[in-house]
Design a protein around this motif. Structure first.
Motif, short mmCIF file in Angstrom:
data_model
loop_
_atom_site.label_atom_id
_atom_site.label_comp_id
_atom_site.label_asym_id
_atom_site.label_seq_id
_atom_site.Cartn_x
_atom_site.Cartn_y
_atom_site.Cartn_z
N SER A 40 55.64 21.31 67.38
CA SER A 40 55.69 22.21 66.24
C SER A 40 55.26 21.45 64.99
N LYS A 41 55.10 22.17 63.89
CA LYS A 41 54.68 21.49 62.65
C LYS A 41 55.75 20.52 62.16
N GLU A 42 56.98 20.70 62.64
CA GLU A 42 58.06 19.76 62.29
C GLU A 42 58.09 18.53 63.19
N GLY A 43 57.21 18.52 64.21
CA GLY A 43 57.12 17.37 65.10
C GLY A 43 58.03 17.44 66.32
N ARG A 44 58.58 18.62 66.60
CA ARG A 44 59.44 18.77 67.77
C ARG A 44 58.62 19.13 69.00
N SER A 45 59.03 18.62 70.15
CA SER A 45 58.34 18.88 71.41
C SER A 45 58.78 20.21 72.01
N LEU A 46 57.80 21.08 72.32
CA LEU A 46 58.12 22.35 72.96
C LEU A 46 58.75 22.12 74.32
N ALA A 47 58.19 21.24 75.12
CA ALA A 47 58.72 20.99 76.46
C ALA A 47 60.16 20.52 76.40
N ALA A 48 60.44 19.57 75.54
CA ALA A 48 61.80 19.04 75.43
C ALA A 48 62.77 20.13 74.99
#
Length: 223
Positions: free
Chosen positions: A75-83
């Motif tokens: 995401s634009k916040e740097g979070r992993s979708l998979a995780a």
């Protein structure tokens, strides 16, 4: 900007189809096939997560055999979708070589969801099936459980279970298994997740009618 097809597949504005590395989410309805259990919440979660802006990060391979782009999605916040999907119990972790950069992280997120009984880990449609109860025409992504009764092979390794299933560790994947760790599974009950393939002519030849290829130890839990 991306359109979410399901919990693990996106369509980019430029037309590319992206398969998210490291997860297998329940499939949405397609070609007359009904949606799998929890497909809707997995898809909805991915839509909320993706928003309007994502970043793709490639692993060792950037495309699969179907021509889809393979990538880690952030995401634009740097979070992993998979995780994030794994943490909610809305997908299974799948470690497919050589794209293993985040495999440890994903396994940890999935383990927490499993211990909490979230999503797929407690839903009756996704409970592990005993191999003794499987019919010979089962196919697709499955969780199966049974005892390893026999191990054979010098290049490809074959692990027969106490039912209709044989597990295959291909010669090319043996390097991902430390110290021939599959030898310790003989006589043990294990749970395995992956894609079952039906082999219609196998039983006639004296072989197990169902095969599941195990690419890495991440797919196996010793019970």
């Amino acid at each position: 900007m991306a359109t979410v097809h399901d919990g693990d597949t996106l369509r980019l504005k430029d037309g590319r189809r992206v398969r998210v590395i490291g997860i297998n989410a329940p499939e949405t309805a397609a070609r007359g096939r009904p949606a799998e259990a929890l497909a809707a919440p997995a898809t909805q979660f991915a839509r909320r997560f993706v928003g309007r802006e994502i970043t793709l990060v490639y692993d060792r391979e950037s495309q699969d055999r179907y021509g889809r782009t393979l990538a880690h999605v952030f995401s634009k916040e740097g979070r992993s979708l998979a995780a994030a999907v794994l943490q909610e119990g809305l997908a299974f972790p799948v470690a497919v070589p050589p794209n293993l950069a985040a495999a440890d992280c994903f396994a940890g997120r999935a383990d927490k969801a499993r211990k909490s009984g979230k999503g797929v880990w407690s839903h009756r449609s996704w409970l592990a099936s005993e191999v003794k109860s499987l019919s010979a025409d089962v196919a697709g992504f499955q969780r199966v459980r049974g005892k390893v009764t026999k191990i054979s092979g010098s290049r490809d390794i074959w692990l027969e279970m106490d039912g209709a299933v044989v597990l295959k560790i291909a010669a090319a994947d043996r390097r991902y298994f430390a110290d021939k760790q599959w030898l310790a599974w003989k006589g043990r009950t294990i749970e395995v997740q992956g894609w079952l393939v039906s082999r219609p002519d196998a039983a006639r030849k004296g072989f197990k009618p169902l095969q599941l290829q195990v690419r890495t130890p991440y797919a196996v839990t010793v019970l």
